[in-house]
Design an enzyme around this catalytic site. Structure first.
Site, PDB file in Angstrom:
ATOM      1  N   SER A  12     -40.797  -2.457  12.450  1.00 37.92           N
ATOM      2  CA  SER A  12     -41.283  -1.907  11.184  1.00 37.92           C
ATOM      3  C   SER A  12     -42.790  -1.770  11.293  1.00 37.92           C
ATOM      4  O   SER A  12     -43.439  -2.493  12.063  1.00 37.92           O
ATOM      5  CB  SER A  12     -40.902  -2.801  10.001  1.00 37.92           C
ATOM      6  OG  SER A  12     -41.471  -4.085  10.145  1.00 37.92           O
ATOM      7  N   GLY A  13     -43.346  -0.852  10.520  1.00 41.96           N
ATOM      8  CA  GLY A  13     -44.787  -0.645  10.612  1.00 41.96           C
ATOM      9  C   GLY A  13     -45.252   0.496   9.752  1.00 41.96           C
ATOM     10  O   GLY A  13     -44.603   0.863   8.770  1.00 41.96           O
ATOM     11  N   LEU A  41     -34.838   1.147  17.448  1.00 42.81           N
ATOM     12  CA  LEU A  41     -35.843   0.422  18.213  1.00 42.81           C
ATOM     13  C   LEU A  41     -35.986  -1.014  17.723  1.00 42.81           C
ATOM     14  O   LEU A  41     -36.119  -1.940  18.516  1.00 42.81           O
ATOM     15  CB  LEU A  41     -37.183   1.151  18.114  1.00 42.81           C
ATOM     16  CG  LEU A  41     -38.351   0.627  18.934  1.00 42.81           C
ATOM     17  CD1 LEU A  41     -38.011   0.611  20.417  1.00 42.81           C
ATOM     18  CD2 LEU A  41     -39.591   1.499  18.678  1.00 42.81           C
ATOM     19  N   LEU A  60     -40.406  24.648   0.433  1.00 37.98           N
ATOM     20  CA  LEU A  60     -41.113  23.959  -0.634  1.00 37.98           C
ATOM     21  C   LEU A  60     -41.867  25.013  -1.419  1.00 37.98           C
ATOM     22  O   LEU A  60     -42.672  25.759  -0.855  1.00 37.98           O
ATOM     23  CB  LEU A  60     -42.078  22.922  -0.052  1.00 37.98           C
ATOM     24  CG  LEU A  60     -42.846  22.070  -1.060  1.00 37.98           C
ATOM     25  CD1 LEU A  60     -41.903  21.164  -1.830  1.00 37.98           C
ATOM     26  CD2 LEU A  60     -43.896  21.226  -0.353  1.00 37.98           C
ATOM     27  N   ASP A 102     -29.238  16.289   8.696  1.00 41.08           N
ATOM     28  CA  ASP A 102     -28.808  17.600   8.209  1.00 41.08           C
ATOM     29  C   ASP A 102     -28.427  18.561   9.329  1.00 41.08           C
ATOM     30  O   ASP A 102     -28.713  19.747   9.276  1.00 41.08           O
ATOM     31  CB  ASP A 102     -29.885  18.241   7.325  1.00 41.08           C
ATOM     32  CG  ASP A 102     -29.302  19.302   6.394  1.00 41.08           C
ATOM     33  OD1 ASP A 102     -28.082  19.284   6.165  1.00 41.08           O
ATOM     34  OD2 ASP A 102     -30.077  20.150   5.913  1.00 41.08           O
ATOM     35  N   HIS A 151     -25.777  20.571   5.079  1.00 42.88           N
ATOM     36  CA  HIS A 151     -25.637  20.932   3.669  1.00 42.88           C
ATOM     37  C   HIS A 151     -25.045  22.329   3.478  1.00 42.88           C
ATOM     38  O   HIS A 151     -24.573  22.662   2.388  1.00 42.88           O
ATOM     39  CB  HIS A 151     -26.977  20.798   2.931  1.00 42.88           C
ATOM     40  CG  HIS A 151     -27.969  21.889   3.179  1.00 42.88           C
ATOM     41  ND1 HIS A 151     -29.014  21.761   4.068  1.00 42.88           N
ATOM     42  CD2 HIS A 151     -28.092  23.132   2.671  1.00 42.88           C
ATOM     43  CE1 HIS A 151     -29.738  22.856   4.066  1.00 42.88           C
ATOM     44  NE2 HIS A 151     -29.197  23.710   3.225  1.00 42.88           N
ATOM     45  N   SER A 199     -30.844  28.732   5.595  1.00 46.86           N
ATOM     46  CA  SER A 199     -30.504  27.402   6.093  1.00 46.86           C
ATOM     47  C   SER A 199     -29.563  27.494   7.280  1.00 46.86           C
ATOM     48  O   SER A 199     -28.539  28.163   7.221  1.00 46.86           O
ATOM     49  CB  SER A 199     -29.829  26.580   4.989  1.00 46.86           C
ATOM     50  OG  SER A 199     -30.760  26.064   4.095  1.00 46.86           O
TER      51      SER A 199
END
Length: 450
Positions: free
Chosen positions: A270-271, A267, A231, A138, A108, A212
């Site tokens: 799903s889970g 891989l 944040l 990113d 970014h 960044s």
């Protein structure tokens, strides 16, 4: 710096000194009771020259949607037009290879940039070339041509523990290189909706706008992370910053260097993360890990023998805490790489070796190198220092242009090309007819593409 908003605060300290009568100020002692005063300065003397400031400028499209009431006047041309507006930006980066001039930063920071200027700590300014980037994590890789560059040593971020000291180095708010310190506050942070693949180090070392792409280092001056986000309710630093782990960065950068972009491994499961309810229902002795709900047919996991109900607790011997952490780590490992997964099945630990497949949509985007290469899967051939056409789609532009599976691309316009990165770099500004030097059936020939 990605953030909720920006607040710049300044604390002004004022004092007055009577020049004619003030006594001389005594120097601080260099030691106390014979012991040297603790300081991070010796470590920073070695680490800070590897951290650079980045200034970018370019243009980006601004989407404009015309209200229905005005469509009569504007017609289709008014709907969805995207005028370009100039922009400038600041960020930081880290030199990871002084000989090659490789610099890692955030995607970014340099996204859509037409010009990227690097300022080294010694004041030198150089224009950088973008070698590749991965928007989903990113990460971006740049290159500069310069002598006497200082590179940073990369640490194993899997060895980090909560409470380890951490130091952030970057250029916040364009002030110039700045150092802040703190600790590792948490590991494996995810579900923050900052990036698609998240496995962040959380730190309370002050990170602000402009940091960044800068370095998060340990007390040995080794790189443990790339600072990427904060944040805070008002956008300023409140002690919650996030960095991409050095191992994740290193895996992605290796792919960019080899292929020009990321060939993400997958891989095929799903889970969800193991919690107290799952641990109780499955009679597990752990409340951490990745619980597999479904294994996709013909996936890497299925071929290795993983099943629904398995709980993945380690990758290559390193503990994982959640399903998101599993996804982040697997997503940074390249396709066709083998990983060892430790799972719990029927109350027992088992180890499976899995060869990751390539994620759909993460194939080498040959069309982004040249439109006539669309449909060809390009792979570096290290034995021949060339590029091999591993697969080619029927009736694709690449096949129509005359390329075949198994062809070796060895040059362009009589210039030697050894890998995909060089091919991308050489073709990025080329127009008109291009002569590809290829080897087919041990015979060298030219193939003209427009």
């Amino acid at each position: 710096m990605k953030k909720l908003s920006i607040v710049i605060s300044a604390a002004l300290l004022s004092s007055s000194l009577a020049l004619s009568s003030a006594p001389a100020i005594a120097a601080f002692p260099s030691s106390v009771d014979g012991q040297a005063m603790p300081s991070l300065a010796p470590m920073l003397d070695k680490a800070t020259p590897a951290v650079v400031s980045i200034a970018v400028k370019g243009t980006h499209k601004v989407q404009q949607n015309v209200p229905d009431a005005f469509k009569f006047f504007f017609g289709n041309r008014g709907q969805g037009q995207a005028p370009e507006r100039p922009f400038r930006g600041l960020g930081s980066g880290v030199i990871i290879d002084g000989d090659e001039g490789y610099i890692v930063t955030n995607n970014h920071v340099i996204n859509n940039a037409d010009e990227i200027i690097i300022t080294l700590k010694d004041g030198r300014q150089l224009e950088a070339t973008k070698l590749g980037a991965d928007e989903e994590s990113d990460i971006a890789l740049l290159q500069i041509k310069a002598d006497k560059l200082t590179e940073i040593k990369i640490a194993d971020s899997d060895d980090l523990r909560v409470g380890d000291f951490a130091v952030a180095i970057g250029s916040p708010f364009g002030l110039g290189q700045t150092v802040t310190s703190g600790i590792v506050s948490a590991l494996g942070r995810s579900n923050l909706n900052i990036e698609n693949y998240e496995d962040f180090i959380q730190t309370d070392a002050a990170i602000n706008s402009g940091n960044s792409g800068g370095a998060l280092v340990n007390l040995r001056g080794e790189l443990i992370g790339i600072n990427t986000a904060i944040l805070g309710p008002n956008g300023g630093n409140v002690g919650i910053g996030f960095a991409i782990p050095s191992n994740m960065m290193h895996n992605l950068v290796k792919q960019i260097i080899e292929f020009g972009e990321v060939r993400r491994g997958i891989l095929g499961v799903s889970g969800r993360s193991v919690n107290g309810e799952i641990a109780k229902a499955m009679e597990l002795e752990t409340s951490q890990g990745a619980f597999i709900e479904m294994v996709a047919p013909n996936s890497a996991a299925a071929e290795a023998g993983l099943k629904a109900g398995d709980v993945i607790t380690k990758i290559n011997g390193k503990t994982i805490r959640s399903f998101s952490e599993l996804r982040g780590k697997i997503g940074s490992i390249g396709a066709d790489q083998k990983v060892k997964l430790t799972i719990i099945r029927d109350g027992e630990d088992e180890v499976f070796t899995v060869k990751l497949k390539q994620s759909q949509g993460s194939n080498i985007a040959a069309a982004s190198i040249h439109r006539m290469l669309e449909g060809a899967k390009l792979v570096n051939d290290e034995d021949n220092n060339a590029i091999v056409i591993e697969e080619i789609a029927p009736q694709s532009p690449a096949q129509i242009a005359g390329l075949r599976e198994g062809d070796l691309i060895t040059g362009v316009n009589r210039k030697r090309i050894k890998n995909i990165v060089q091919l991308r770099e050489y073709l990025k500004d080329k127009k008109g007819v291009i002569a590809l030097n290829i080897v087919r059936d041990n015979q060298a020939q030219y193939l003209m593409i427009r």
